[in-house]
Enzyme design. Structure first.
Site, PDB file in Angstrom:
ATOM      1  N   HIS A 411       0.830  -1.209   0.000  1.00  0.00           N
ATOM      2  CA  HIS A 411       0.000   0.000   0.000  1.00  0.00           C
ATOM      3  C   HIS A 411       0.865   1.260   0.000  1.00  0.00           C
ATOM      4  CE1 HIS A 411      -3.616   2.391   1.321  1.00  0.00           C
ATOM      5  NE2 HIS A 411      -2.653   3.182   1.771  1.00  0.00           N
ATOM      6  N   GLU A 412       1.781   1.355   0.944  1.00  0.00           N
ATOM      7  CA  GLU A 412       2.578   2.581   1.072  1.00  0.00           C
ATOM      8  C   GLU A 412       3.505   2.783  -0.127  1.00  0.00           C
ATOM      9  OE1 GLU A 412       1.794   4.772   3.106  1.00  0.00           O
ATOM     10  OE2 GLU A 412       0.488   3.557   4.362  1.00  0.00           O
ATOM     11  N   HIS A 415       1.769   4.519  -2.877  1.00  0.00           N
ATOM     12  CA  HIS A 415       1.884   5.975  -2.741  1.00  0.00           C
ATOM     13  C   HIS A 415       3.224   6.472  -3.280  1.00  0.00           C
ATOM     14  CE1 HIS A 415      -1.735   6.676  -0.512  1.00  0.00           C
ATOM     15  NE2 HIS A 415      -1.375   5.973   0.543  1.00  0.00           N
ATOM     16  N   HIS A 418       3.379   6.438  -7.000  1.00  0.00           N
ATOM     17  CA  HIS A 418       2.535   7.517  -7.505  1.00  0.00           C
ATOM     18  C   HIS A 418       3.327   8.821  -7.512  1.00  0.00           C
ATOM     19  CE1 HIS A 418      -1.589   9.807  -7.093  1.00  0.00           C
ATOM     20  NE2 HIS A 418      -0.957  10.083  -8.217  1.00  0.00           N
TER      21      HIS A 418
END
Length: 625
Positions: A411-412, A415, A418
């Site tokens: 998940h992190e 980020h 992105h």
């Protein structure tokens, strides 16, 4: 969670207050910076002395920004020069704040680092005061003149979206004197979160309990670790020992959060917004219908959530399940994971995103971007901070060798990637993408990982585990975050109505939601009244109307992950177009251009359907011999 240097970086209109994370605390030994699992912050500054030198240099620039007042309307060149000068200082101050906040979060007990973080917050507030005239001046120029300047000077292209955002929000921009006053109020309005962070992370007296014959200090990290224990008696013991600590501080925590709520309502009224949620949505121009449709559709989907809890109870053999039973896995994972193993699994699972993506991700894994080692005093939770534009992103989590840590890592790093794609395609001025988009790639990574784990399960039990983890992801990211969103809405509305806010009242509001979402009245899960204090455990509530975006984003992420996982290259192209767009347009419009209208029921209904399909597969699997 995406966390910027100032929590959520301001849009050019600078209409939101920035939460702080720092205050002084007792001194403690600093972590060894060359240890495994600890980030390398030297790309930001070689040492604290260099940071201080830069802070002083930035402060010296602030009077020059103040001196720009009244000059922007002379011609297109003057507007460009002024905006460039302001932007250059903002980029430097973001980097300053990143270093300070990361150092502070390594160990909240180190006084020196907490003080430095306060200095960074103060510097940013001084920057806000020095540029508080900007919105008023741009709004006074008017749309015709500003758009004319943009057409005349190509150098204004990178500032165009920010300038037009100021014009759009001109009804909420005050006079220069009032803007200066609100800017100077930023620091005191940040203090509720600063108080909360130190109380919850450093100063609470955590109990010592015996678990499996071992004495454990049941702080937040250990609570997360042991709440999923296979023994129901231990789970109940953990809940009964942990939550009374928060309950004992209910009055203080209630007063702290009430101060945060009143500060938000004050700002909304000062800026002529009808409600706090309208202000929160206004900066990014997100229709309020998105928030309210999410809450409405989630409530309609509660029978599906209750179906999941009943399925869990059957699989766990629980005759009477309670709130303490929601975290225990439905099957044992085949093994625990090291950080290196988690990274390799993530790389493999994310292959549908393409070689360029996995190559960039592999390079990040090797770059000491992440602080993953658990340690006392470390800020709880997990986040990615990508605000230092000229440096790579930084990530914080506490890796506990379980599937949840594996999923959090994926998940992190979603980020982080992105940010890598955005900064590779956008100038600094349009690189700060909205949280409304930020949680899409992070959650898409989680879903792609879940799909991979299901597909490559080597046994029935392993597949059961993978399916159950996907269900838990939907519960935690969609239903739980929507419940948080409904709590925030009710709490802010109570203040807006002039109702008294106490810790006891906040617990009553939260308990009502907790019981409704978990089917207490229907006999699905028994919710002890003690657990109404859980609202005080959620630090996200100090970032007003933030958490709902987890729920909207899992809806969008499910759409992208399903199509990309099936090899839809056209969809993947649109996905990367979204990632590279950064903050170059309204986030709602960027997502809509990718094929989803988040103000309609359809995306949320799709998530509920997905959850039902996964339960169908899981029930069929456990029915087989």
């Amino acid at each position: 969670m995406k966390l910027t240097a100032i929590a959520l970086a301001l849009a050019a209109a600078s209409l939101q207050i920035l939460p702080a994370q720092a205050a002084t605390a007792p001194a403690a030994a600093a972590p060894t910076m060359d240890a495994a699992g600890v980030w390398d912050l030297t790309p930001l500054y070689p040492n604290a002395a260099a940071w201080e030198t830069e802070r002083q240099a930035i402060l010296a620039e602030l009077p020059k920004l103040k001196a720009l007042q009244g000059t922007l309307g002379a011609n297109a060149g003057a507007l460009r020069a002024g905006m460039d000068q302001i932007s250059a200082v903002k980029k430097r101050i973001y980097r300053l704040a990143v270093y300070a906040s990361l150092r502070a979060d390594e160990n909240t007990k180190i006084t020196e680092n907490q003080a430095r973080n306060q200095q960074a917050d103060a510097a940013f507030n001084q920057f806000g005061e020095a540029t508080s005239w900007l919105n008023t001046e741009v709004a006074a120029l008017g749309a015709d003149k500003v758009n004319g300047f943009i057409a005349q000077d190509a150098g204004l292209a990178k500032h165009a979206y920010g300038l037009r955002t100021i014009l759009r929000l001109s009804a909420h921009v005050l006079g220069a004197k009032e803007e200066a006053l609100l800017a100077s109020a930023a620091e005191p309005l940040q203090q509720p979160q600063a108080i909360y962070n130190l109380l919850a992370n450093a100063d609470m007296p955590w109990p010592k309990v015996k678990i499996h014959g071992k004495e454990v200090t049941l702080d937040q990290e250990q609570y997360v670790k042991y709440r999923s224990d296979a023994d129901p008696k231990i789970r109940l013991q953990v809940f009964k020992a942990f939550w009374p600590v928060f309950k004992a501080y209910e009055r203080t925590l209630g007063a702290t959060y009430a101060a945060n709520l009143r500060g938000t309502v004050f700002q909304a009224r000062a800026r002529n917004f009808p409600t706090s949620v309208a202000m929160a949505q206004g900066g990014d121009n997100i229709p309020e219908a998105v928030y309210r449709t999410l809450v409405e559709e989630t409530n309609k989907g509660l029978p599906t959530l209750h179906r999941y809890f009943k399925l869990r109870s059957r699989m766990l053999g629980l005759k009477s399940a309670g709130y303490q039973d929601i975290y225990v896995p439905l099957a044992k994972p085949s093994a625990s994971y090291t950080v290196a193993e988690a990274e390799q699994l993530t790389l493999t699972a994310l292959q549908p995103l393409g070689k360029d993506y996995t190559d960039k991700l592999a390079a990040g894994f090797k770059g000491n971007w992440m602080h993953s080692v658990p340690q006392r005093g470390k800020r709880s939770g997990a986040y990615m901070n990508g605000s230092a534009y000229d440096v790579h992103p930084f990530l914080l989590m506490s890796f506990n060798n379980n599937y949840n840590s594996l999923s959090t890592l994926a998940h992190e790093w979603g980020h982080a990637m992105h940010t890598v794609y955005t900064t590779g395609a956008q100038p600094f001025e349009t690189s700060d993408y909205s949280t409304f988009i930020a949680e899409i790639p992070s959650t898409a990574n989680e879903l792609l990982l879940a799909d991979y784990m299901v597909e490559h399960a080597k046994s029935k039990q392993e597949k059961i585990f993978a399916l159950s983890q996907e269900l838990e992801n939907i519960r935690g990211t969609f239903f739980r975050q929507a419940m948080f969103a409904e709590f925030e809405l009710k709490a802010h509305e109570a203040v807006e109505k002039g109702e008294p806010i106490t810790g006891e009242k906040l617990s009553a509001i939260y308990l009502d939601l907790l019981k409704r979402y978990h089917g207490d009245a229907e006999g699905v899960l028994k919710i002890d009244d003690l657990y109404g204090i859980e609202w005080a455990y959620i630090p996200h509530f100090y970032r007003d109307f933030y958490v709902y975006q987890y729920a909207t984003c899992i809806s969008a992420a499910a759409y992208f992950a399903e199509g990309i996982g099936k090899g839809d290259t056209a969809l993947r192209d649109r996905y990367f177009t979204l990632l590279k767009a950064g903050g170059s347009d309204d986030p709602y419009l960027l997502v809509k251009a990718a094929g989803l209208d988040m103000a309609t029921p359809a995306p949320y209904q799709a998530v509920v359907r997905r959850m039902n399909r996964v339960m169908d597969e899981l029930e069929a699997l456990i029915a087989t011999k």
